[in-house]
Write a protein that holds these residues in place. Structure first.
Motif, short mmCIF file in Angstrom:
data_model
loop_
_atom_site.label_atom_id
_atom_site.label_comp_id
_atom_site.label_asym_id
_atom_site.label_seq_id
_atom_site.Cartn_x
_atom_site.Cartn_y
_atom_site.Cartn_z
N ARG A 71 -9.24 -26.93 -6.35
CA ARG A 71 -10.56 -26.44 -6.78
C ARG A 71 -11.36 -26.02 -5.55
O ARG A 71 -11.50 -26.78 -4.59
CB ARG A 71 -11.29 -27.58 -7.51
CG ARG A 71 -12.67 -27.20 -8.03
CD ARG A 71 -13.32 -28.33 -8.81
NE ARG A 71 -12.68 -28.53 -10.09
CZ ARG A 71 -11.94 -29.58 -10.43
NH1 ARG A 71 -11.77 -30.55 -9.55
NH2 ARG A 71 -11.38 -29.69 -11.61
N GLU A 110 -17.02 -28.34 -15.26
CA GLU A 110 -15.92 -28.38 -14.29
C GLU A 110 -15.86 -29.71 -13.54
O GLU A 110 -15.15 -29.84 -12.55
CB GLU A 110 -16.07 -27.23 -13.28
CG GLU A 110 -17.37 -27.28 -12.52
CD GLU A 110 -17.55 -26.11 -11.56
OE1 GLU A 110 -16.55 -25.56 -11.11
OE2 GLU A 110 -18.71 -25.79 -11.28
N THR A 127 -12.52 -33.09 -15.79
CA THR A 127 -11.48 -32.13 -15.39
C THR A 127 -10.48 -32.80 -14.44
O THR A 127 -10.60 -33.98 -14.13
CB THR A 127 -12.12 -30.90 -14.71
OG1 THR A 127 -13.09 -31.37 -13.76
CG2 THR A 127 -12.81 -30.00 -15.73
N HIS A 128 -9.51 -32.01 -13.96
CA HIS A 128 -8.44 -32.54 -13.10
C HIS A 128 -9.03 -33.15 -11.82
O HIS A 128 -10.03 -32.66 -11.30
CB HIS A 128 -7.50 -31.38 -12.73
CG HIS A 128 -6.23 -31.83 -12.10
ND1 HIS A 128 -6.14 -32.16 -10.78
CD2 HIS A 128 -4.98 -32.02 -12.62
CE1 HIS A 128 -4.89 -32.53 -10.49
NE2 HIS A 128 -4.17 -32.46 -11.59
N ASP A 157 -9.68 -26.21 -12.40
CA ASP A 157 -9.73 -25.98 -13.85
C ASP A 157 -11.17 -26.15 -14.32
O ASP A 157 -11.99 -26.77 -13.66
CB ASP A 157 -8.79 -26.94 -14.59
CG ASP A 157 -9.28 -28.38 -14.59
OD1 ASP A 157 -9.89 -28.79 -13.60
OD2 ASP A 157 -9.03 -29.11 -15.58
N PHE A 158 -11.47 -25.57 -15.48
CA PHE A 158 -12.80 -25.72 -16.07
C PHE A 158 -12.72 -25.45 -17.57
O PHE A 158 -11.79 -24.83 -18.05
CB PHE A 158 -13.83 -24.78 -15.41
CG PHE A 158 -13.47 -23.31 -15.46
CD1 PHE A 158 -13.86 -22.50 -16.55
CD2 PHE A 158 -12.74 -22.71 -14.44
CE1 PHE A 158 -13.53 -21.16 -16.60
CE2 PHE A 158 -12.40 -21.36 -14.47
CZ PHE A 158 -12.80 -20.58 -15.56
N TYR A 159 -13.71 -25.98 -18.29
CA TYR A 159 -13.85 -25.71 -19.73
C TYR A 159 -14.99 -24.72 -19.91
O TYR A 159 -16.05 -24.86 -19.29
CB TYR A 159 -14.19 -26.99 -20.49
CG TYR A 159 -13.04 -27.95 -20.59
CD1 TYR A 159 -12.11 -27.86 -21.64
CD2 TYR A 159 -12.87 -28.97 -19.66
CE1 TYR A 159 -11.05 -28.76 -21.74
CE2 TYR A 159 -11.81 -29.87 -19.75
CZ TYR A 159 -10.91 -29.75 -20.79
OH TYR A 159 -9.86 -30.62 -20.90
N HIS A 208 -9.94 -24.10 -22.27
CA HIS A 208 -9.64 -24.73 -20.98
C HIS A 208 -8.91 -23.71 -20.11
O HIS A 208 -7.86 -23.20 -20.50
CB HIS A 208 -8.76 -25.96 -21.22
CG HIS A 208 -8.53 -26.78 -19.99
ND1 HIS A 208 -7.42 -27.57 -19.80
CD2 HIS A 208 -9.28 -26.94 -18.87
CE1 HIS A 208 -7.50 -28.18 -18.62
NE2 HIS A 208 -8.61 -27.81 -18.04
N HIS A 238 -7.09 -23.07 -16.48
CA HIS A 238 -6.49 -23.81 -15.38
C HIS A 238 -5.83 -22.81 -14.43
O HIS A 238 -4.86 -22.15 -14.80
CB HIS A 238 -5.45 -24.79 -15.94
CG HIS A 238 -5.16 -25.94 -15.03
ND1 HIS A 238 -5.23 -27.26 -15.41
CD2 HIS A 238 -4.80 -25.97 -13.71
CE1 HIS A 238 -4.93 -28.05 -14.39
NE2 HIS A 238 -4.65 -27.28 -13.35
#
Length: 845
Positions: A15, A730, A734-735, A740-742, A757, A759
């Motif tokens: 990220r 985010e 999240t991871h 990744d983000f929604y 989602h 990624h």
């Protein structure tokens, strides 16, 4: 592939710094924080249960095993079991590294398994220890996801599901309760389920809890179920007997259903059976060998043997094994049996009604689910040292700014910012209007059902609307033709095409088909013929909409027709999508659609859609048919090559950058898909020119997940109670460290919206979080066939539509119902190819 290259691909994108654009808000999400993880290592055992039986029965055996041996042989240790091969324990079992036990199956379970012995063997063997400190390092972003971390997460999953699976009916990752069940049409009912899954996040583990629902057979008297299957009110409505067609329908639904008999009194009432089939004759006429050289009918036998006069001798009997016939009225359906058959239209509608719940209602029901789970009182969790909060997590979110949409400069309102994710075409003209000159109307129905006058009135309204919205329609009176929907569809479409060409003295552009119903077969055949045989755009219209000819409906048709003829509906201010407008850039969206599980012989279909201009408003598509259920797109290199050539022919430039959105991939397949598909994209570029190496960003798009958001403040919600379009998350859920983000990009229509989602697995374009989030959100306003922001980026949305359309390109080989046949092994060869003249326009809209 070199070792270095391999390493870049298998460790996904980290990220970049967290995004800052947009208005900060707080939302609740259906995740529950793990307050304490096991401090000790978890012991992993492998168990082999012989003979082999389904997981539900394995669980019953395990329960029996624990009850007998917990104190003496297991030292009071509470271990958990996944129903198949794995047992996890908080400490070593006292019997050492391996042991074999015998478990006796409870009496009433024996009947469901053919030739099952009563005694089962449990071979338990230690496979190793799972180290908790490795998981902690992963959650802190200090090491990668190792096999050990995956096993810890699997063990936590098994731990939280163990008790509910022992107490409730379990399907996949959800358990179901009969409380609050609602009847579906035809002897089925829908049960409320609760899904749970352990998920890693930044510096913590979370438990994701969500609602699920599935159909079960109603339990109770079999006579009542059969009455409902056949759509009658009471069994008396069946006095005249049932037809052969009804018998087949009932038999198909009831096959393999578990029942118990109730005519033998309490002592033996636990005798259970499975329905094999139904007798073709009623109970009063179904005869069998009485054992003394004579035959007797079932109704007389029951009167003689049990002193029971049948109330429904006119109904068939259930055959449960060879020569064993049971009248329906002495059978009861056992509770908790899943309805695996495809639901019909009415049942599907009832199911949607049950599952469609406002965000507020859904949040409350999830809370009820957590109460049922009662993590605090779970002895298994206590022994492992796992503690879970009862409150949903609250996380930071941002609402991204709305993009500026542009229509034709001659529109009264040609640039504007939509409100709440939707707008209309009033005072707007499409950015580039197509000319509709050569077209015809084909009405599937008689003049009486679809009067020419009504069709002409509809055409007038459609022409006026198209012209008001910026299309040019020089030919306002296309020829109209009526035809039989059961007739030669291919022949009549060809005739209609000729009518269009002759009337306008020009190459036909469009056939409008008026359909009598919403059935799939006619629609499928029209699309097969127009897409792959004739090569002309087609627009289907339902007769009920045609009769009303509403302005709004005609405006929607106009949007579809315009892009099918090569026009452009709208675009976004170039300054708001700089990644696409600064340098030649191609957007690609890929998806694979698989056949239904009951149909293994049909192939999978892969589709790739790519943008063809600097405004990302026009798209072209490539389709391939491939081996069933393979996840990698087999011929991706050639598909990419095809679309890169089309881009070059359209724009006169090669794209410098590729942004590839990929749908339909689960986490376990990330590495495999990335390795295979990035290589394919690179190979496609190099096959066009050895030195051609555009920069690639590869993003997986997921809609099949259980994450939901609930706004904390009413100001941050839309009229349905959902988050506002443009809500991005985010952090918090999240991871631990990957990019990744929604993004919830659409306005809710009903129920609780599902965010998408995104990624990022691979990125050579150095995207910041803000840049990719804003670009992805803005693109959602460019979906060509509606005036709303949609829930996922158009390239993927279009690929999804193309996959669905391609199923219709197989002559006599598509289906919207369950297949009963064994299927055609050479299915791939029956798929036809879309005509070249349509491939460059958005024929699939």
């Amino acid at each position: 592939m070199s070792e270095v290259r391999q390493n870049i691909i298998s460790t996904f994108c980290r990220r970049p710094s967290v995004g800052t654009l947009g208005r900060q808000i707080r939302v609740r999400s259906n995740f529950f924080e793990v307050l304490a993880l096991p401090t000790q290592n978890i012991i992993h055992y492998d168990v082999t249960i012989t003979p082999d039986v389904p997981p539900a029965l394995n669980r019953k055996l395990f329960e029996e095993f624990e009850t007998i041996h917990r104190e003496e042989k297991l030292n009071g240790i509470r271990s958990v079991f996944d129903g198949r091969k794995n047992i996890f324990a908080p400490q070593n079992f006292p019997f050492g590294d391996a042991a074999t036990f015998e478990v006796t199956l409870p009496e009433n379970e024996i009947v469901f398994i053919k030739r099952t012995p009563k005694i089962f063997k449990f071979k338990i063997k230690k496979t190793g220890e799972i180290y908790m400190d490795e998981l902690h390092r992963f959650l802190q972003g200090r090491n990668s996801m190792t096999p050990n971390c995956l096993t810890v997460i699997m063990a936590l999953d098994v731990l939280i599901r163990h008790l509910p699976s022992m107490q409730h009916v379990t399907v996949g990752r959800s358990f179901f309760t009969k409380a609050g069940a609602q009847p579906l049409f035809g002897g089925a009912e829908v049960w409320q389920g609760y899904y749970q899954s352990a998920r890693p996040a930044q510096e913590k583990m979370l438990i994701n809890v969500d609602l699920s629902a599935t159909a079960f057979y109603e339990s109770g008297p079999l006579v009542q179920i059969v009455t409902k299957i056949l759509g009658r009110r009471t069994p008396d409505d069946l006095r005249r007997g049932i037809t052969d067609k009804e018998l087949i329908r009932a038999e198909k639904t009831l096959k393999n259903l578990k029942i118990r008999v109730i005519h033998r009194g309490e002592a033996t009432s636990k005798r259970n059976f499975k329905i094999v089939k139904l007798t073709p004759t009623p109970a009063s006429q179904t005869r069998f060998d009485a054992g003394d050289g004579t035959t007797i009918d079932v109704a007389s036998y029951f009167a003689k043997t049990y002193g029971r006069r049948l109330s429904y001798p006119f109904l068939p009997c259930a055959i449960v094994q060879k020569n064993v016939y049971l009248p329906l009225e002495v059978c009861e359906v056992i509770e908790g049996q899943r309805h695996i058959r495809k639901l019909n239209e009415k049942q599907t509608a009832d199911m949607i009604k049950f599952t469609c719940q406002s965000p507020h209602m859904r949040a409350n029901k999830i809370k009820q689910g957590v109460d049922i789970l009662s993590y605090r009182k779970n002895d298994y969790l206590k022994q492992f040292g796992l503690e879970v909060t009862n409150d949903m997590i609250v996380i930071q979110a941002r609402v991204l700014p709305v993009p500026t949409l542009q229509y034709h400069p001659s529109s009264r309102e040609h640039t504007f910012q939509p409100r709440d994710g939707s707008w209309n075409l009033k005072d707007k003209k499409v950015a580039q209007g197509a000319v509709l000159g050569s077209w015809s109307i084909l009405a599937f129905g008689s003049e009486r059902d679809l009067p020419t006058q009504s069709i002409q009135a509809f055409i007038r309204e459609l022409v006026i609307t198209c012209q008001e919205n910026g299309m040019s329609v020089p030919n306002r009176t296309p020829p109209i033709m009526h035809t039989n929907p059961q007739g030669d569809i291919e022949g009549t479409l060809k005739t209609s095409w000729l009518y269009a060409g002759n009337a306008a003295k020009a190459q036909p552009q469009l056939i409008i088909c008026i359909l009598p119903n919403t059935g799939v077969p006619l629609y499928a055949e029209i699309k097969r013929v127009t897409d792959t045989v004739i090569g002309v755009a087609s627009q289907c219209v339902q007769s009920r909409h045609m009769m009303q000819a509403k302005k709004q409906y005609c405006a929607n048709l106009c949007l579809k027709i315009n892009v099918k003829l090569g026009g452009m509906n709208s675009f976004i201010n170039p300054s708001q999508i700089p990644f696409i407008t600064d340098r030649p850039t191609i957007l690609m969206g890929a998806d694979i659609s698989h056949p239904s599980p009951g149909d293994p012989s049909r192939p999978s279909i892969a589709a790739l859609c790519a943008s063809m201009d600097a405004r990302a408003s026009r798209y072209s598509a490539a389709i391939r048919v491939q081996t069933s259920r393979t996840e990698i797109i087999a011929d991706l290199a050639n598909m990419v090559k095809e679309l890169l050539k089309t881009f070059y022919q359209t724009c006169g430039r090669k794209p410098d950058r590729i942004l590839f959105y990929r749908d339909g991939v689960s986490e376990g397949q990330f590495a495999q898909v990335l390795d295979g598909e990035i290589s394919a994209v690179r190979a496609a570029c190099m096959s066009l020119e050895q030195t051609y190496k555009p920069t690639i960003t590869f993003v997986v798009v997921q809609k099949r997940h259980h994450t939901r958001f609930f706004p904390l403040d009413k100001r941050d919600s839309d009229r349905t109670g959902n988050c506002l379009p443009g809500t991005v998350i985010e952090s918090g859920i999240t991871h631990p460290y990957e990019f990744d983000f929604y993004l919830q990009s659409h306005a809710g229509l009903q129920g609780t919206s599902r965010p998408t989602h995104y990624h990022v697995l691979f990125d050579e374009n150095a995207f910041t979080s803000d840049a990719l989030q804003v670009l992805s959100y803005n693109l959602c306003y460019l979906f060509a066939r509606c005036t709303r922001a949609v829930s996922l980026v158009p390239p993927v949305y279009y690929a999804h539509i193309v996959c669905r359309r391609a199923r219709f390109h197989a002559k006599d080989h598509w289906s919207d119902t369950e297949s009963d046949s064994e299927g055609d092994q050479g299915a791939a060869s029956t798929f036809a190819v879309v005509k070249p003249e349509l491939q460059k326009v958005m024929y699939f809209m």
